[in-house]
Design a protein around this motif. Structure first.
Motif, PDB file in Angstrom:
ATOM      1  N   ALA A 319       0.822  -1.202   0.000  1.00 44.22           N
ATOM      2  CA  ALA A 319       0.000   0.000   0.000  1.00 44.22           C
ATOM      3  C   ALA A 319       0.861   1.259   0.000  1.00 44.22           C
ATOM      4  CB  ALA A 319      -0.931  -0.016   1.214  1.00 44.22           C
ATOM      5  N   ALA A 320       1.970   1.214   0.739  1.00 41.23           N
ATOM      6  CA  ALA A 320       2.825   2.394   0.853  1.00 41.23           C
ATOM      7  C   ALA A 320       3.422   2.802  -0.493  1.00 41.23           C
ATOM      8  CB  ALA A 320       3.944   2.132   1.857  1.00 41.23           C
ATOM      9  N   VAL A 321       3.657   1.838  -1.383  1.00 39.65           N
ATOM     10  CA  VAL A 321       4.234   2.154  -2.692  1.00 39.65           C
ATOM     11  C   VAL A 321       3.413   3.226  -3.416  1.00 39.65           C
ATOM     12  CG1 VAL A 321       4.720   1.223  -5.004  1.00 39.65           C
ATOM     13  CG2 VAL A 321       5.327  -0.105  -2.963  1.00 39.65           C
ATOM     14  N   TYR A 322       2.095   3.157  -3.289  1.00 43.00           N
ATOM     15  CA  TYR A 322       1.216   4.044  -4.045  1.00 43.00           C
ATOM     16  C   TYR A 322       0.770   5.262  -3.239  1.00 43.00           C
ATOM     17  CZ  TYR A 322       1.330  -0.404  -6.334  1.00 43.00           C
ATOM     18  OH  TYR A 322       1.784  -1.570  -6.903  1.00 43.00           O
ATOM     19  N   LEU A 323       1.190   5.343  -1.972  1.00 42.21           N
ATOM     20  CA  LEU A 323       0.803   6.468  -1.117  1.00 42.21           C
ATOM     21  C   LEU A 323       1.930   7.469  -0.914  1.00 42.21           C
ATOM     22  CD1 LEU A 323      -1.232   4.504   1.596  1.00 42.21           C
ATOM     23  CD2 LEU A 323      -2.146   5.964  -0.225  1.00 42.21           C
ATOM     24  N   VAL A 324       3.186   7.022  -1.061  1.00 41.95           N
ATOM     25  CA  VAL A 324       4.319   7.928  -0.849  1.00 41.95           C
ATOM     26  C   VAL A 324       4.503   8.831  -2.059  1.00 41.95           C
ATOM     27  CG1 VAL A 324       5.466   6.294   0.677  1.00 41.95           C
ATOM     28  CG2 VAL A 324       5.997   6.270  -1.771  1.00 41.95           C
ATOM     29  N   ASP A 325       5.286   9.878  -1.858  1.00 40.95           N
ATOM     30  CA  ASP A 325       5.532  10.845  -2.926  1.00 40.95           C
ATOM     31  C   ASP A 325       6.995  10.763  -3.343  1.00 40.95           C
ATOM     32  OD1 ASP A 325       5.143  12.872  -4.741  1.00 40.95           O
ATOM     33  OD2 ASP A 325       5.435  14.472  -3.274  1.00 40.95           O
ATOM     34  N   GLY A 326       7.250  10.560  -4.617  1.00 40.48           N
ATOM     35  CA  GLY A 326       8.612  10.498  -5.129  1.00 40.48           C
ATOM     36  C   GLY A 326       8.946   9.111  -5.658  1.00 40.48           C
ATOM     37  N   PRO A 327       9.617   9.040  -6.812  1.00 40.13           N
ATOM     38  CA  PRO A 327       9.867   7.743  -7.445  1.00 40.13           C
ATOM     39  C   PRO A 327      10.777   6.833  -6.641  1.00 40.13           C
ATOM     40  CG  PRO A 327      11.090   9.476  -8.569  1.00 40.13           C
ATOM     41  CD  PRO A 327      10.164  10.157  -7.608  1.00 40.13           C
ATOM     42  N   TYR A 328      11.813   7.380  -6.025  1.00 34.28           N
ATOM     43  CA  TYR A 328      12.775   6.517  -5.352  1.00 34.28           C
ATOM     44  C   TYR A 328      12.244   6.011  -4.018  1.00 34.28           C
ATOM     45  CZ  TYR A 328      15.651   8.374  -9.034  1.00 34.28           C
ATOM     46  OH  TYR A 328      16.113   8.724 -10.274  1.00 34.28           O
ATOM     47  N   LEU A 329      11.404   6.813  -3.355  1.00 37.53           N
ATOM     48  CA  LEU A 329      10.766   6.328  -2.141  1.00 37.53           C
ATOM     49  C   LEU A 329       9.774   5.217  -2.472  1.00 37.53           C
ATOM     50  CD1 LEU A 329      10.543   6.592   0.885  1.00 37.53           C
ATOM     51  CD2 LEU A 329       8.844   8.418   0.566  1.00 37.53           C
ATOM     52  N   ALA A 330       9.043   5.380  -3.580  1.00 34.49           N
ATOM     53  CA  ALA A 330       8.111   4.329  -4.009  1.00 34.49           C
ATOM     54  C   ALA A 330       8.863   3.051  -4.353  1.00 34.49           C
ATOM     55  CB  ALA A 330       7.301   4.809  -5.213  1.00 34.49           C
ATOM     56  N   LEU A 331       9.976   3.175  -5.052  1.00 31.28           N
ATOM     57  CA  LEU A 331      10.773   1.999  -5.386  1.00 31.28           C
ATOM     58  C   LEU A 331      11.350   1.360  -4.126  1.00 31.28           C
ATOM     59  CD1 LEU A 331      12.569   3.383  -8.572  1.00 31.28           C
ATOM     60  CD2 LEU A 331      10.920   1.498  -8.510  1.00 31.28           C
ATOM     61  N   GLY A 332      11.747   2.196  -3.150  1.00 32.54           N
ATOM     62  CA  GLY A 332      12.259   1.667  -1.895  1.00 32.54           C
ATOM     63  C   GLY A 332      11.211   0.851  -1.145  1.00 32.54           C
ATOM     64  N   MET A 333       9.973   1.342  -1.134  1.00 31.50           N
ATOM     65  CA  MET A 333       8.889   0.606  -0.493  1.00 31.50           C
ATOM     66  C   MET A 333       8.614  -0.725  -1.192  1.00 31.50           C
ATOM     67  SD  MET A 333       7.718   2.213   2.201  1.00 31.50           S
ATOM     68  CE  MET A 333       9.435   2.560   2.538  1.00 31.50           C
ATOM     69  N   SER A 334       8.969  -0.809  -2.472  1.00 29.60           N
ATOM     70  CA  SER A 334       8.727  -2.033  -3.243  1.00 29.60           C
ATOM     71  C   SER A 334       9.679  -3.163  -2.878  1.00 29.60           C
ATOM     72  CB  SER A 334       8.870  -1.744  -4.746  1.00 29.60           C
ATOM     73  OG  SER A 334       7.950  -0.775  -5.178  1.00 29.60           O
TER      74      SER A 334
END
Length: 435
Positions: A319-334
């Motif tokens: 869920a966090a992947v699609y709620l955070v802001d910024g590409p690298y933070l989203a990739l990090g959550m992945s």
């Protein structure tokens, strides 16, 4: 780290008496499975370029990577598996590899949606003959207490294929275009088919199962009856299908999500996704099988508890992947879901083989993959694409982000619940396994 080994024993004509022969067979079949998923996954990193050139919708893209592929994959899979339960499995795998690699190369010449659809159907029909015969061979090469590890190793081909599909596809597309990417990936598979046919030996059926090798397969109706009567299989198949729903949904749409929401170039994005989904998933599927094999002597239910726990842990990070802001933070959550998604695969296949007889294994694998691919490969990408199209009028380019958020974490929770339910009947169903 404990590695899959084989017992160098058995009849003098056993081609897998030595550990080296077992490792060669397992390694070669894993490479074949890697090509299976390179050819399958390539479309995901290329689909934004294909969409622009061929003027496709998200629903059409979902069909290409989902139902259109899955329907023919699972339809062809059952008769091919029945063939494998009574014939030379090595030859079937080699022929299947030749077909799907050739159709991947043909994909580079298509001019419209219908032609690409037909090419992907050809890939699906070819790939249907890859896994069930390979699973059956591996279960005859390795003894029961090493099968989850061996099949986990083989199943790394899924993620190694995804890794190279994203990595090679992303950079080839950026420098040479999507058509060249299909050709570069498809042609080497033809050579690999020849190598497999010439160097791999057919194992003795049922060698490690204390049963005589009977060349006659169990009637299809009997296989269905056995599987329907096993609550463990029903819940594992549902859990695996729903896990695959999320896995294919993520693998087929994450590149498009990152491109639309963050405008990432395909080369850099392909490298990230190769590491997170490809490498992370390969570690996941191998360690999932090894961990269950290590813990199972204490309690056999670890074969279902491992994917259950992994699924529940992955949900908040998904869920966090699609709620955070910024590409690298989203990739990090992945990263966390990438390391947990595939723990189910080796355990589910090995447990399925344990609750059926050796003459049912290829057919049982095909029926398991029918469920996995109808629910996972068929419904996963298409459902995400369909919901994205529904949200597009109000959310625009962000529709894909919210489609993935609304669909994937709840389905993963559902999957983990089925693996817990499977654990409740596992010991009883293992004790009732036919000879």
């Amino acid at each position: 780290m404990e590695q899959p080994t084989a017992t160098p024993a058995g009849p003098d004509d056993n081609p897998y008496r030595s550990t080296a022969a077992c490792w060669y067979a397992l390694g070669l079949l894993t490479i074949v499975y890697t090509f299976n998923f390179i050819d399958r996954q390539l479309l995901a990193i290329l689909q934004e370029s294909i969409k622009a050139e061929l003027s496709l919708s998200d629903s059409q893209l979902g069909l290409l990577t989902g139902f259109a592929f899955a329907i023919f994959y699972v339809t062809a899979g059952i008769p091919i598996a029945r063939w494998a339960d009574r014939s030379n499995r090595r030859n079937i795998v080699a022929l299947s590899l030749l077909i799907w690699s050739g159709m991947t190369a043909v994909s580079g010449y298509v001019q419209n949606f219908v032609q690409l659809l037909l090419a992907r159907i050809g890939v699906g029909v070819g790939e249907a003959g890859g896994s069930p015969p390979s699973h059956s061979m591996i279960s005859d090469i390795f003894p029961p207490n090493r099968r989850a590890t061996a099949i986990g190793f083989y199943s790394m081909g899924v993620n190694i294929g995804i890794l190279f599909g994203f990595l090679a596809g992303g950079w080839l597309n950026e420098f040479f275009g999507w058509r060249v990417a299909f050709l570069v990936v498809g042609i080497p598979g033809v050579a690999l088919a020849v190598l497999l046919r010439l160097t791999l030996r057919e194992p003795i059926r049922g060698l490690h199962d204390n049963t005589s090798a009977n060349p006659d397969p169990v009637p299809f109706g009997e296989v269905l009856r056995v599987l329907r009567s096993r609550r463990t299989f029903i819940h594992m198949a549902m859990g695996a299908g729903l896990n695959a729903f999320c896995g294919y949904g993520i693998a087929n749409w994450t590149a498009s999500f990152m491109i639309r929401s963050y405008q990432m170039p395909t080369g850099e994005l392909g490298t990230w996704l190769a590491a997170i989904i490809g490498l992370g998933g390969a570690v996941s599927v191998l360690l999932g099988g090894m961990l269950a094999d290590r813990l199972a002597p204490r309690d056999q239910r670890w074969y279902t508890w491992v994917p259950c726990i992994a699924g529940f842990v992955a949900v908040p990070f998904m869920a966090a992947v699609y709620l955070v802001d910024g590409p690298y933070l989203a990739l990090g959550m992945s990263i966390v879901p990438g390391l947990l998604f595939q723990t189910y695969l080796g355990n589910t296949i090995a447990t399925t083989h344990a609750i059926v007889g050796p003459r049912m294994r290829a057919t049982a694998s095909a029926l398991l993959f029918l469920v996995i691919n109808i629910i996972g490969l068929g419904a996963g990408p298409w459902t995400v694409g369909f919901v994205s199209d529904l949200l597009a009028p109000t959310l625009g380019s962000e529709s894909l982000r919210y489609a993935m958020l609304y669909v994937l974490p709840p389905v993963m929770t559902w999957s983990a619940l089925h693996f817990w339910l499977a654990s409740r009947s596992l010991r009883e169903d293992l004790a009732a396994a036919p000879a």
